[in-house]
Design a protein around this motif. Structure first.
Motif, PDB file in Angstrom:
ATOM      1  N   LYS A  20       0.844  -1.209   0.000  1.00 60.16           N
ATOM      2  CA  LYS A  20       0.000   0.000   0.000  1.00 60.16           C
ATOM      3  C   LYS A  20       0.876   1.255   0.000  1.00 60.16           C
ATOM      4  O   LYS A  20       0.605   2.220  -0.719  1.00 60.16           O
ATOM      5  N   ILE A  21       1.914   1.243   0.783  1.00 57.74           N
ATOM      6  CA  ILE A  21       2.817   2.396   0.871  1.00 57.74           C
ATOM      7  C   ILE A  21       3.582   2.572  -0.434  1.00 57.74           C
ATOM      8  O   ILE A  21       3.732   3.690  -0.931  1.00 57.74           O
ATOM      9  N   LEU A  22       4.053   1.488  -1.013  1.00 61.18           N
ATOM     10  CA  LEU A  22       4.761   1.582  -2.287  1.00 61.18           C
ATOM     11  C   LEU A  22       3.854   2.157  -3.371  1.00 61.18           C
ATOM     12  O   LEU A  22       4.280   2.979  -4.183  1.00 61.18           O
ATOM     13  N   ARG A  23       2.591   1.756  -3.364  1.00 60.05           N
ATOM     14  CA  ARG A  23       1.639   2.302  -4.338  1.00 60.05           C
ATOM     15  C   ARG A  23       1.407   3.788  -4.102  1.00 60.05           C
ATOM     16  O   ARG A  23       1.213   4.545  -5.055  1.00 60.05           O
ATOM     17  N   PRO A  75      17.051  -1.704   3.114  1.00 59.14           N
ATOM     18  CA  PRO A  75      17.282  -0.283   3.461  1.00 59.14           C
ATOM     19  C   PRO A  75      16.395   0.667   2.667  1.00 59.14           C
ATOM     20  O   PRO A  75      15.897   1.653   3.210  1.00 59.14           O
ATOM     21  N   TYR A  76      16.161   0.378   1.407  1.00 57.38           N
ATOM     22  CA  TYR A  76      15.313   1.242   0.588  1.00 57.38           C
ATOM     23  C   TYR A  76      13.857   1.165   1.030  1.00 57.38           C
ATOM     24  O   TYR A  76      13.175   2.182   1.145  1.00 57.38           O
ATOM     25  N   LEU A  77      13.394  -0.051   1.293  1.00 53.08           N
ATOM     26  CA  LEU A  77      12.023  -0.217   1.753  1.00 53.08           C
ATOM     27  C   LEU A  77      11.821   0.445   3.107  1.00 53.08           C
ATOM     28  O   LEU A  77      10.797   1.085   3.360  1.00 53.08           O
ATOM     29  N   PHE A  78      12.817   0.325   3.987  1.00 51.62           N
ATOM     30  CA  PHE A  78      12.727   0.931   5.316  1.00 51.62           C
ATOM     31  C   PHE A  78      12.578   2.443   5.210  1.00 51.62           C
ATOM     32  O   PHE A  78      11.718   3.040   5.857  1.00 51.62           O
ATOM     33  N   VAL A  79      13.388   3.080   4.381  1.00 50.91           N
ATOM     34  CA  VAL A  79      13.341   4.538   4.237  1.00 50.91           C
ATOM     35  C   VAL A  79      12.001   4.979   3.657  1.00 50.91           C
ATOM     36  O   VAL A  79      11.423   5.969   4.101  1.00 50.91           O
ATOM     37  N   ILE A  80      11.481   4.239   2.687  1.00 48.31           N
ATOM     38  CA  ILE A  80      10.192   4.583   2.100  1.00 48.31           C
ATOM     39  C   ILE A  80       9.081   4.486   3.143  1.00 48.31           C
ATOM     40  O   ILE A  80       8.247   5.387   3.280  1.00 48.31           O
ATOM     41  N   VAL A  81       9.066   3.400   3.894  1.00 49.07           N
ATOM     42  CA  VAL A  81       8.033   3.203   4.915  1.00 49.07           C
ATOM     43  C   VAL A  81       8.170   4.240   6.028  1.00 49.07           C
ATOM     44  O   VAL A  81       7.173   4.813   6.494  1.00 49.07           O
ATOM     45  N   LEU A  82       9.389   4.527   6.467  1.00 44.79           N
ATOM     46  CA  LEU A  82       9.603   5.534   7.510  1.00 44.79           C
ATOM     47  C   LEU A  82       9.142   6.908   7.034  1.00 44.79           C
ATOM     48  O   LEU A  82       8.457   7.628   7.766  1.00 44.79           O
ATOM     49  N   ASP A  83       9.502   7.290   5.822  1.00 45.39           N
ATOM     50  CA  ASP A  83       9.084   8.581   5.287  1.00 45.39           C
ATOM     51  C   ASP A  83       7.568   8.674   5.234  1.00 45.39           C
ATOM     52  O   ASP A  83       6.982   9.684   5.619  1.00 45.39           O
TER      53      ASP A  83
END
Length: 124
Positions: A3-6, A53-61
């Motif tokens: 959902k976050i990636l979308r 690391p990339y997924l973590f930063v996206i989810v944190l943001d």
């Protein structure tokens, strides 16, 4: 996580590929005494995965954006003044590096409210 990636307009094929990497994941442990049977992993992401690391930063943001929800001017640290009615001030609310996060505000009371917003956020 999909959902976050979308929400960041990641192409659907890529979202599906990433999601499939973490579905029905199984592992076994190897030791001097032998190896275990396969068991299911219930973690969203795998430790040591190069994508983590990339997924973590996206989810944190995303979580920080949802926590603050348009209150940046009210709660953040103003680094540049408003130029006119159309061009608002430049405001910073957080600095993130890897798994370190610094929340920034212009006053103690704002900082307490900002921290409260993040603490109450359903994504943390």
């Amino acid at each position: 996580m999909p959902k976050i990636l979308r929400a960041y307009d990641i192409p659907e094929q890529l979202v599906e590929a990433i999601a499939s990497m973490y579905q029905d994941t199984k592992a076994k442990v190897f030791s001097p005494d032998g190896e275990t049977e396969l068991f299911e992993l219930y973690a969203e992401v795998l430790q040591g995965d190069k994508l983590v690391p990339y997924l973590f930063v996206i989810v944190l943001d995303y979580a920080l954006r949802m926590a603050i929800e348009g209150r940046e001017e009210e709660l953040g640290l103003q680094v540049e003044r408003r130029r006119n009615r159309r061009i608002g001030p430049k405001v910073v609310t957080d600095l993130d590096f890897a798994d370190d996060v610094a929340l920034l505000s212009g006053a103690i009371q704002q900082a307490q409210e900002l921290l409260g917003q993040v603490k109450r956020c359903r994504y943390f």
